[in-house]
Write a protein that holds these residues in place. Sequence first.
Motif, PDB file in Angstrom:
ATOM      1  N   ARG A 211     -15.062  64.510 124.771  1.00 16.89           N
ATOM      2  CA  ARG A 211     -14.970  65.320 125.804  1.00 16.89           C
ATOM      3  C   ARG A 211     -16.419  66.078 126.396  1.00 16.89           C
ATOM      4  O   ARG A 211     -17.156  66.180 125.534  1.00 16.89           O
ATOM      5  CB  ARG A 211     -13.986  66.599 125.667  1.00 16.89           C
ATOM      6  CG  ARG A 211     -12.623  65.964 125.596  1.00 16.89           C
ATOM      7  CD  ARG A 211     -11.991  67.450 125.093  1.00 16.89           C
ATOM      8  NE  ARG A 211     -12.135  67.989 123.817  1.00 16.89           N
ATOM      9  CZ  ARG A 211     -11.515  68.835 123.133  1.00 16.89           C
ATOM     10  NH1 ARG A 211     -10.589  69.742 124.006  1.00 16.89           N
ATOM     11  NH2 ARG A 211     -11.822  69.245 122.070  1.00 16.89           N
ATOM     12  N   ASN A 212     -16.447  66.020 127.871  1.00 22.30           N
ATOM     13  CA  ASN A 212     -17.584  66.544 128.267  1.00 22.30           C
ATOM     14  C   ASN A 212     -17.407  68.257 128.146  1.00 22.30           C
ATOM     15  O   ASN A 212     -16.506  68.607 127.709  1.00 22.30           O
ATOM     16  CB  ASN A 212     -18.050  65.959 129.560  1.00 22.30           C
ATOM     17  CG  ASN A 212     -17.056  66.401 130.612  1.00 22.30           C
ATOM     18  OD1 ASN A 212     -16.434  67.383 130.465  1.00 22.30           O
ATOM     19  ND2 ASN A 212     -17.018  65.455 131.529  1.00 22.30           N
ATOM     20  N   ASP A 213     -18.687  69.013 128.624  1.00 24.31           N
ATOM     21  CA  ASP A 213     -18.342  70.288 128.443  1.00 24.31           C
ATOM     22  C   ASP A 213     -17.121  71.159 129.335  1.00 24.31           C
ATOM     23  O   ASP A 213     -16.487  71.903 128.832  1.00 24.31           O
ATOM     24  CB  ASP A 213     -19.716  71.003 128.907  1.00 24.31           C
ATOM     25  CG  ASP A 213     -20.908  70.627 127.920  1.00 24.31           C
ATOM     26  OD1 ASP A 213     -21.983  70.667 128.397  1.00 24.31           O
ATOM     27  OD2 ASP A 213     -20.571  70.523 126.924  1.00 24.31           O
TER      28      ASP A 213
ATOM     29  N   GLN B 106     -14.534  69.479 130.085  1.00 17.59           N
ATOM     30  CA  GLN B 106     -13.251  69.159 129.506  1.00 17.59           C
ATOM     31  C   GLN B 106     -12.946  69.839 128.345  1.00 17.59           C
ATOM     32  O   GLN B 106     -11.906  70.210 127.742  1.00 17.59           O
ATOM     33  CB  GLN B 106     -13.140  67.588 129.038  1.00 17.59           C
ATOM     34  CG  GLN B 106     -13.177  66.649 130.372  1.00 17.59           C
ATOM     35  CD  GLN B 106     -13.374  65.061 129.859  1.00 17.59           C
ATOM     36  OE1 GLN B 106     -14.263  65.041 129.011  1.00 17.59           O
ATOM     37  NE2 GLN B 106     -12.961  64.358 130.590  1.00 17.59           N
ATOM     38  N   LEU B 107     -13.844  70.383 127.476  1.00 18.53           N
ATOM     39  CA  LEU B 107     -13.920  71.054 126.242  1.00 18.53           C
ATOM     40  C   LEU B 107     -13.297  72.526 126.917  1.00 18.53           C
ATOM     41  O   LEU B 107     -12.350  73.215 125.932  1.00 18.53           O
ATOM     42  CB  LEU B 107     -15.229  71.403 125.753  1.00 18.53           C
ATOM     43  CG  LEU B 107     -15.694  70.343 124.796  1.00 18.53           C
ATOM     44  CD1 LEU B 107     -17.011  70.550 124.478  1.00 18.53           C
ATOM     45  CD2 LEU B 107     -14.782  70.227 123.611  1.00 18.53           C
ATOM     46  N   ARG B 108     -13.476  72.802 127.995  1.00 19.61           N
ATOM     47  CA  ARG B 108     -13.159  74.382 128.385  1.00 19.61           C
ATOM     48  C   ARG B 108     -11.770  74.355 129.154  1.00 19.61           C
ATOM     49  O   ARG B 108     -11.028  75.131 129.491  1.00 19.61           O
ATOM     50  CB  ARG B 108     -14.003  75.104 129.393  1.00 19.61           C
ATOM     51  CG  ARG B 108     -15.466  75.498 128.480  1.00 19.61           C
ATOM     52  CD  ARG B 108     -16.164  76.240 129.553  1.00 19.61           C
ATOM     53  NE  ARG B 108     -16.951  75.430 130.549  1.00 19.61           N
ATOM     54  CZ  ARG B 108     -18.088  75.063 130.443  1.00 19.61           C
ATOM     55  NH1 ARG B 108     -18.795  75.195 129.507  1.00 19.61           N
ATOM     56  NH2 ARG B 108     -18.643  74.355 131.469  1.00 19.61           N
TER      57      ARG B 108
ATOM     58  N   PHE C 246      -6.125  64.936 124.820  1.00 18.63           N
ATOM     59  CA  PHE C 246      -7.341  64.828 123.956  1.00 18.63           C
ATOM     60  C   PHE C 246      -7.163  65.299 122.573  1.00 18.63           C
ATOM     61  O   PHE C 246      -6.679  66.436 122.299  1.00 18.63           O
ATOM     62  CB  PHE C 246      -8.516  65.613 124.391  1.00 18.63           C
ATOM     63  CG  PHE C 246      -9.148  65.051 125.802  1.00 18.63           C
ATOM     64  CD1 PHE C 246      -8.930  65.910 126.775  1.00 18.63           C
ATOM     65  CD2 PHE C 246      -9.770  63.870 125.919  1.00 18.63           C
ATOM     66  CE1 PHE C 246      -9.325  65.632 128.112  1.00 18.63           C
ATOM     67  CE2 PHE C 246     -10.313  63.345 127.112  1.00 18.63           C
ATOM     68  CZ  PHE C 246     -10.058  64.262 128.164  1.00 18.63           C
TER      69      PHE C 246
ATOM     70  N   PRO D  59      -6.036  70.275 127.491  1.00 18.26           N
ATOM     71  CA  PRO D  59      -6.398  69.073 127.024  1.00 18.26           C
ATOM     72  C   PRO D  59      -5.579  67.872 127.571  1.00 18.26           C
ATOM     73  O   PRO D  59      -5.588  66.794 126.963  1.00 18.26           O
ATOM     74  CB  PRO D  59      -5.895  69.304 125.545  1.00 18.26           C
ATOM     75  CG  PRO D  59      -4.746  70.410 125.257  1.00 18.26           C
ATOM     76  CD  PRO D  59      -5.241  71.170 126.623  1.00 18.26           C
TER      77      PRO D  59
ATOM     78  N   SER E 134      -7.557  64.730 117.679  1.00 14.14           N
ATOM     79  CA  SER E 134      -8.186  64.038 116.792  1.00 14.14           C
ATOM     80  C   SER E 134      -7.357  63.640 115.656  1.00 14.14           C
ATOM     81  O   SER E 134      -6.220  64.184 115.669  1.00 14.14           O
ATOM     82  CB  SER E 134      -9.368  65.203 115.958  1.00 14.14           C
ATOM     83  OG  SER E 134     -10.230  65.958 117.083  1.00 14.14           O
TER      84      SER E 134
ATOM     85  N   SER F 134     -10.839  63.464 121.146  1.00 17.16           N
ATOM     86  CA  SER F 134     -11.229  64.753 121.555  1.00 17.16           C
ATOM     87  C   SER F 134     -12.856  64.956 121.463  1.00 17.16           C
ATOM     88  O   SER F 134     -13.320  65.861 122.148  1.00 17.16           O
ATOM     89  CB  SER F 134     -10.470  65.990 120.868  1.00 17.16           C
ATOM     90  OG  SER F 134     -10.817  65.894 119.426  1.00 17.16           O
ATOM     91  N   TYR F 135     -13.519  64.347 120.583  1.00 11.62           N
ATOM     92  CA  TYR F 135     -15.062  64.550 120.503  1.00 11.62           C
ATOM     93  C   TYR F 135     -15.721  63.979 121.694  1.00 11.62           C
ATOM     94  O   TYR F 135     -16.874  64.410 121.654  1.00 11.62           O
ATOM     95  CB  TYR F 135     -15.518  63.926 118.961  1.00 11.62           C
ATOM     96  CG  TYR F 135     -15.330  62.700 118.731  1.00 11.62           C
ATOM     97  CD1 TYR F 135     -14.478  61.830 118.125  1.00 11.62           C
ATOM     98  CD2 TYR F 135     -16.456  61.763 119.455  1.00 11.62           C
ATOM     99  CE1 TYR F 135     -14.535  60.452 118.177  1.00 11.62           C
ATOM    100  CE2 TYR F 135     -16.348  60.354 119.221  1.00 11.62           C
ATOM    101  CZ  TYR F 135     -15.415  59.578 118.619  1.00 11.62           C
ATOM    102  OH  TYR F 135     -15.288  58.362 118.663  1.00 11.62           O
TER     103      TYR F 135
END
Lengths: 264, 289
Positions: A129-131, A133-135, A207, A138, A209, A126-127
Amino acid sequence: MFVPCGDWVPDLTGFTLLMPAVSVGNVGQLAIDLIISTLNMRKIGYFYTDCLVPMVGNNPYATAEDNSTELSTNAEVYSLPARKLVALQLRSIFIKYKSKSFCEKLLSWVQSSGCAKVIVLSSSHSYQRNDLQLRSTPFRYLLTPSVHKRIQNKIESLNWQEMEKSPCIPQMDDSEFCVRVPGGGITKTLYDESCSKEIQMAILLKFVSEGDNIPDALGLVEYLNEWLQIIKPCSDDPTTPALPWKIPSSWRLLFGSGLPPALF
Amino acid sequence: MAATFFGEVVKAPCRAGTEDEEEEEEAGRRETPEDREVRRQLARKREVRLLRRQTKTSLEVSLLEKYPCSKFIIAIGNNAVAFLSSFVMNSGVWEEVGCAKLWNEWCRTVDTAHLSPSEAFCVFYHLKSNPLVFVCQCSCYVAEDQQYQWLEKVFGSCPRRNMQITILTCRHVTDYKTSESTGSLPSPFLKALKTQNCKDTACCSLLEQPNIVHGLPAAVLSYCQVWKIPAILYLCYTDVMKLDLITVEAFKPILSSRSLKGLAKNIPQGTEVLKKLMTTNEIQSNIYT
C-alpha cells in the motif's frame, strides 16, 4: 469445463457468479466458504480442469453425520436459485503456467452459461500500500467498463473506494499507471480479459497480510453484503446470533493438530 | 515483504502461491522465441507415455480404450505396491499390458527399456483368467503437472461408469489432522474416501474433515467423482514411509472388501512373500549400495 452433478445442465441465465481469486491469505476462498455455508447453497457441478492441483476430501460444509460423506474436489459450483446466485469455489493453487488458460476457460463458460455478472472476491498484499492507502479503508473495488450503469450508481451510493492505479513498473519513476493487484493471483488477468470480452465483472478486495485470515474473510463478506444484501445486517435484537455468518465445519484445526501434553 | 528481528527484509512466502504467478506474468512479457522453445522441450520431456515394454511400442489409444475393464486396483507408493504384490498378485497369473514412462525431478530411473522388477515404476497388469481385472503398481512420483496426463493416458476421454476402482496409498501420520496430538495416534491406521456412486461399505472409517488428499490418488478419485465412476480410496497413515512390514499389513482388512474379494487366495503365502520382499529390500538399502 463444467460438469453437472445431475444428468442435465442447470440454467444459469441471469445469475450472479461469485468466485474467489486464489490470493494472499486465501481471503477470497474463505469468503466464498462463508457464503456457501451460510446460505446452505447446493452443489450443482464441478469445474473439471487440468489447471488446478488435484485434491479431494469429504464435504467441507457438513453439519451432521448423514451429510458429511459427500466427496468434494478442487473446483465446485454451488447455487441458490431463489437468489439467482451461483458460487464457484477453488480449493487449490494453479499448476505452473496454467493460470491464464484457466481464466480463458472460465470466462468462456461464464459467457456460454448466460451469467449476468461475475463478482470476484480477492485480496492484495497490505505491505504494497502507498501512504494514502495506509490511512484509508482496507477495502477496494474494481468494475469493468461494461458493468451496468445501475450497478455503478449503487456502488457510488455506498461511498466505496475504487482501487487506485499504481506505476506499472514500480521501480521506474516515469512509468505509466495501470491497475495492479499485487498478491491477487488471477485477479488482474480476470479483470483484463473481462474488459476485452465485455463481461460485467466486479472485483471486491481487501488489503491483507498472511496469518489468521478469518477476520479478513468476515470483513470481505460484510463488504459484499453492503451491496448484495445476501443476509440481513446485524440488528439490535439480542436474540439474533452475534455472528450472522456460519463458519464451515472444515475450518477446524486450521493451524494443525492438537499438541502433545508432554510438551508442557 | 517482512522484517525479521535481525533487521533484514525478506520476501514473506505466500501460501496462495501468487509469487509464482507474478513471476510468470513478468516472464511472459519478456519471453523470447528461444524461451518458448525451451519451455516446449521441457514440456515434451515431462510428457507421460504409455508403452508396451515387450515390443517397445507406444500404446496408440488410452489403456482402458484398448482393454475393457470391470475392476481396477491402483497401488500408489512402495508400501501399497508391496501389499498388492504379496497378497493379490501372488495368486493367479498376471500379464503385463503396459507401462507408464515419465520423467520429473524426483524420478531416479530414466531408461525404461531396461527396468528391473525392483525399479519398475508404473506398470499395468491384467489377470489372465479374468482379463477384465486390472492392477496398477505405481511406485514413482507423478508430479502435479503430469497427473492429468496420466489420467488421460490410462482412462481416456470417454469415462466408463461400469467399472469399480480401488486406490491404495500411504501418507505420513503427521499429515492427519486431529484435535489430539498425532503422537498419540495408533499408527498405522486406515481411512477411506469414496465417490458418490460407490455403494460399497468401506472396511474402515471414512476420512473426516478437515483432512484432504492430494497427489495422484486425489487426481484419480476426483476423475471418478466428476464422471460418476464408483471408486474407493484406502489411505494408510503411517509413521514409516519407507517399505515397512507393519505398514503393509495394515492394508490387510481390505482383502475382505468387495473390491479385492476372490483375488487374494492364499493369505499365509502372501505373508511369506512379503517377508521375503522386506529382506531383499533391506539388503539393498544400506548406505554403501
